[in-house]
Design a protein around this motif. Structure first.
Motif, PDB file in Angstrom:
ATOM      1  N   ALA A  11     -65.695 -58.928  30.249  1.00 23.60           N
ATOM      2  CA  ALA A  11     -66.210 -59.056  28.888  1.00 23.60           C
ATOM      3  C   ALA A  11     -65.963 -57.754  28.132  1.00 23.60           C
ATOM      4  O   ALA A  11     -66.088 -56.672  28.719  1.00 23.60           O
ATOM      5  CB  ALA A  11     -67.702 -59.365  28.927  1.00 23.60           C
ATOM      6  N   PRO A  12     -65.600 -57.816  26.864  1.00 21.61           N
ATOM      7  CA  PRO A  12     -65.312 -56.592  26.095  1.00 21.61           C
ATOM      8  C   PRO A  12     -66.462 -55.592  26.067  1.00 21.61           C
ATOM      9  O   PRO A  12     -66.235 -54.393  25.950  1.00 21.61           O
ATOM     10  CB  PRO A  12     -64.998 -57.119  24.694  1.00 21.61           C
ATOM     11  CG  PRO A  12     -64.542 -58.519  24.906  1.00 21.61           C
ATOM     12  CD  PRO A  12     -65.347 -59.022  26.070  1.00 21.61           C
ATOM     13  N   ASN A  13     -67.703 -56.086  26.183  1.00 21.13           N
ATOM     14  CA  ASN A  13     -68.855 -55.188  26.140  1.00 21.13           C
ATOM     15  C   ASN A  13     -69.322 -54.726  27.521  1.00 21.13           C
ATOM     16  O   ASN A  13     -70.373 -54.107  27.658  1.00 21.13           O
ATOM     17  CB  ASN A  13     -70.023 -55.841  25.397  1.00 21.13           C
ATOM     18  CG  ASN A  13     -70.492 -57.122  26.078  1.00 21.13           C
ATOM     19  OD1 ASN A  13     -69.882 -57.590  27.032  1.00 21.13           O
ATOM     20  ND2 ASN A  13     -71.572 -57.683  25.571  1.00 21.13           N
ATOM     21  N   PHE A 181     -56.260 -58.095  19.949  1.00 25.98           N
ATOM     22  CA  PHE A 181     -56.184 -57.273  21.163  1.00 25.98           C
ATOM     23  C   PHE A 181     -56.334 -55.791  20.829  1.00 25.98           C
ATOM     24  O   PHE A 181     -57.111 -55.072  21.465  1.00 25.98           O
ATOM     25  CB  PHE A 181     -54.841 -57.533  21.865  1.00 25.98           C
ATOM     26  CG  PHE A 181     -54.542 -56.554  22.958  1.00 25.98           C
ATOM     27  CD1 PHE A 181     -55.297 -56.522  24.115  1.00 25.98           C
ATOM     28  CD2 PHE A 181     -53.496 -55.645  22.821  1.00 25.98           C
ATOM     29  CE1 PHE A 181     -55.018 -55.607  25.130  1.00 25.98           C
ATOM     30  CE2 PHE A 181     -53.214 -54.728  23.823  1.00 25.98           C
ATOM     31  CZ  PHE A 181     -53.981 -54.713  24.980  1.00 25.98           C
ATOM     32  N   LYS A 182     -55.614 -55.331  19.824  1.00 28.10           N
ATOM     33  CA  LYS A 182     -55.646 -53.905  19.480  1.00 28.10           C
ATOM     34  C   LYS A 182     -57.042 -53.481  19.042  1.00 28.10           C
ATOM     35  O   LYS A 182     -57.537 -52.415  19.433  1.00 28.10           O
ATOM     36  CB  LYS A 182     -54.609 -53.611  18.387  1.00 28.10           C
ATOM     37  CG  LYS A 182     -53.172 -53.725  18.870  1.00 28.10           C
ATOM     38  CD  LYS A 182     -52.165 -53.194  17.863  1.00 28.10           C
ATOM     39  CE  LYS A 182     -52.083 -54.043  16.628  1.00 28.10           C
ATOM     40  NZ  LYS A 182     -51.009 -53.565  15.708  1.00 28.10           N
ATOM     41  N   LYS A 183     -57.685 -54.295  18.237  1.00 23.23           N
ATOM     42  CA  LYS A 183     -59.027 -53.952  17.768  1.00 23.23           C
ATOM     43  C   LYS A 183     -60.029 -53.954  18.919  1.00 23.23           C
ATOM     44  O   LYS A 183     -60.884 -53.059  19.026  1.00 23.23           O
ATOM     45  CB  LYS A 183     -59.476 -54.927  16.685  1.00 23.23           C
ATOM     46  CG  LYS A 183     -58.805 -54.726  15.335  1.00 23.23           C
ATOM     47  CD  LYS A 183     -59.395 -55.672  14.297  1.00 23.23           C
ATOM     48  CE  LYS A 183     -58.819 -55.405  12.916  1.00 23.23           C
ATOM     49  NZ  LYS A 183     -59.406 -56.317  11.887  1.00 23.23           N
ATOM     50  N   THR A 184     -59.918 -54.952  19.791  1.00 22.43           N
ATOM     51  CA  THR A 184     -60.885 -55.073  20.879  1.00 22.43           C
ATOM     52  C   THR A 184     -60.743 -53.925  21.871  1.00 22.43           C
ATOM     53  O   THR A 184     -61.746 -53.399  22.370  1.00 22.43           O
ATOM     54  CB  THR A 184     -60.715 -56.429  21.599  1.00 22.43           C
ATOM     55  OG1 THR A 184     -60.805 -57.494  20.647  1.00 22.43           O
ATOM     56  CG2 THR A 184     -61.800 -56.630  22.649  1.00 22.43           C
ATOM     57  N   ILE A 185     -59.515 -53.520  22.157  1.00 28.53           N
ATOM     58  CA  ILE A 185     -59.315 -52.431  23.113  1.00 28.53           C
ATOM     59  C   ILE A 185     -59.871 -51.120  22.567  1.00 28.53           C
ATOM     60  O   ILE A 185     -60.251 -50.219  23.319  1.00 28.53           O
ATOM     61  CB  ILE A 185     -57.820 -52.282  23.478  1.00 28.53           C
ATOM     62  CG1 ILE A 185     -57.651 -51.584  24.846  1.00 28.53           C
ATOM     63  CG2 ILE A 185     -57.049 -51.531  22.427  1.00 28.53           C
ATOM     64  CD1 ILE A 185     -58.070 -52.394  26.019  1.00 28.53           C
ATOM     65  N   MET A 186     -59.976 -51.032  21.237  1.00 31.50           N
ATOM     66  CA  MET A 186     -60.532 -49.838  20.608  1.00 31.50           C
ATOM     67  C   MET A 186     -62.039 -49.966  20.349  1.00 31.50           C
ATOM     68  O   MET A 186     -62.644 -49.108  19.725  1.00 31.50           O
ATOM     69  CB  MET A 186     -59.808 -49.567  19.279  1.00 31.50           C
ATOM     70  CG  MET A 186     -58.320 -49.243  19.427  1.00 31.50           C
ATOM     71  SD  MET A 186     -58.016 -47.772  20.437  1.00 31.50           S
ATOM     72  CE  MET A 186     -58.662 -46.494  19.357  1.00 31.50           C
ATOM     73  N   GLY A 187     -62.625 -51.053  20.833  1.00 31.48           N
ATOM     74  CA  GLY A 187     -64.064 -51.224  20.696  1.00 31.48           C
ATOM     75  C   GLY A 187     -64.515 -51.747  19.353  1.00 31.48           C
ATOM     76  O   GLY A 187     -65.696 -51.655  19.003  1.00 31.48           O
ATOM     77  N   GLN A 188     -63.585 -52.322  18.590  1.00 28.61           N
ATOM     78  CA  GLN A 188     -63.907 -52.845  17.264  1.00 28.61           C
ATOM     79  C   GLN A 188     -64.095 -54.359  17.305  1.00 28.61           C
ATOM     80  O   GLN A 188     -63.577 -55.042  18.193  1.00 28.61           O
ATOM     81  CB  GLN A 188     -62.793 -52.488  16.278  1.00 28.61           C
ATOM     82  CG  GLN A 188     -62.498 -51.005  16.166  1.00 28.61           C
ATOM     83  CD  GLN A 188     -61.227 -50.732  15.375  1.00 28.61           C
ATOM     84  OE1 GLN A 188     -60.628 -51.632  14.784  1.00 28.61           O
ATOM     85  NE2 GLN A 188     -60.790 -49.473  15.373  1.00 28.61           N
ATOM     86  N   LYS A 189     -64.825 -54.896  16.358  1.00 30.84           N
ATOM     87  CA  LYS A 189     -64.977 -56.341  16.244  1.00 30.84           C
ATOM     88  C   LYS A 189     -63.665 -56.951  15.767  1.00 30.84           C
ATOM     89  O   LYS A 189     -62.985 -56.390  14.916  1.00 30.84           O
ATOM     90  CB  LYS A 189     -66.104 -56.695  15.276  1.00 30.84           C
ATOM     91  CG  LYS A 189     -67.489 -56.318  15.783  1.00 30.84           C
ATOM     92  CD  LYS A 189     -68.564 -56.787  14.816  1.00 30.84           C
ATOM     93  CE  LYS A 189     -69.957 -56.458  15.339  1.00 30.84           C
ATOM     94  NZ  LYS A 189     -71.024 -56.916  14.402  1.00 30.84           N
TER      95      LYS A 189
END
Length: 321
Positions: A11-13, A181-189
């Motif tokens: 999970a991203p979090n 993908f790019k936003k999620t890997i950087m911790g962004q919504k």
């Protein structure tokens, strides 16, 4: 809005050390190797030579290209994620990792004894023709038993992974899969494209009977591994009586429906809800349910329904010459 549910298996979090290392190394916890983008999302890979901001998110071992490591997405319409990567649902390129439940169920159904050696060929294209007729298909996995002398024996076991695809999204609005993908890997919504269930079902329907017929002719079996969400779609949009085809043994056509278990606070979420639907291709004299019903309509609406739709639309007028 659809969002990323699993990134490189977690999970991203998930802030655990295993999740962080998986993301840092772009590592797939199912392949136990660097993620390959699921084998069908090369266009979504990120060139780290151009995306300098993302370079620091990955270790040097990742190289210059970061694969799109989105395993699944969550939509508002479903309680559990939609799997969009075939490696996530079942990977047979090595020993099972985080997939022991589905792995053992597949081989138990095929009567492969524990401890037996097997040979696995991924992505096997078979091109043949006879009298102008063609057989052009690619099998996800072809499996055969291996004897003590190293020779292959027994009929082939065909495994087909049918995971969902996504729509193209809108890059300008940042809703395409690469941007997500790019936003999620950087911790962004980030918003992802939605699932394209009709397209994936059409692809499966065009191959379901053919690949099953081929394995039957060779004395073996084909097992289709699909997610429970796709099975629910098939159940609701075709004439297939799925409940009547629940089985504990392989038959002519075999669909293994799998679903997620309870999501853990940290770690890889397991797939442990597994149901086999199996039965004949064509109807028998007893008129029992068969898989030809999968190309039939669940029901046909009355003519009045069509008339109602036509009433609100302006037709084009022409004259037959």
């Amino acid at each position: 809005m659809a969002v990323v549910a699993e990134l490189f298996g977690y999970a991203p979090n998930d802030k655990s050390s295993n999740a962080a290392k998986s993301r840092k190394d772009a590592r797939c916890p199912f392949m136990q190797a660097k993620c390959d983008g699921g084998g069908n999302r090369n266009m979504a890979s990120v060139d780290l030579k151009k995306e300098h901001v993302l370079r620091g998110a990955f270790s040097s071992g990742v190289g210059d290209v970061a694969p799109c490591g989105i395993c699944s997405i969550k939509t508002m319409a479903y309680s559990s994620p939609w799997i969009i990567c075939p490696r996530r649902i079942l990977y047979l390129g090595g020993q099972p990792a985080n997939q022991s439940g589905i792995f053992h169920r597949v081989f138990d159904l095929a009567d492969y004894e524990s401890g037996s050696a097997v040979a696995v060929w991924p992505e096997v294209p078979l091109r043949a023709r006879k009298n102008g007729q063609k057989f052009h298909y690619t099998f996800d996995y072809v499996i055969r038993k291996v004897g003590e002398n190293g020779q292959f024996y027994g009929p082939p076991l065909i495994i087909e992974n049918m995971t969902c695809s996504t729509s193209g999204g809108n890059r300008a609005k940042g809703t395409d899969i690469q941007t997500a993908f790019k936003k999620t890997i950087m911790g962004q919504k980030a918003a992802t494209p939605n699932v394209n269930v009709r397209q994936v079902w059409a692809r499966m329907a065009s191959q379901l009977i053919v690949k099953s017929e081929a394995s039957i002719k060779w004395g073996g079996n084909t097992i289709w591994v699909v997610q429970d969400h796709l099975m629910d779609y098939i159940r609701g949009t075709t004439g297939l009586d799925a409940d009547a085809l629940k089985s504990n043994k392989l038959q002519e056509v075999n669909i293994l429906s799998v679903g997620y278990g309870v999501a853990p606070k940290t770690g890889v979420r397991q797939i442990n809800q597994i149901t086999l639907y199996a039965g004949p291709i064509a109807p028998s004299k007893s008129n029992r349910p068969c898989f030809m019903d999968i190309v039939r309509a669940p029901y046909c609406p009355p003519l009045s329904s069509l008339r109602k739709v036509l009433k609100g639309r302006s037709p084009a007028m022409l004259t037959i010459p």
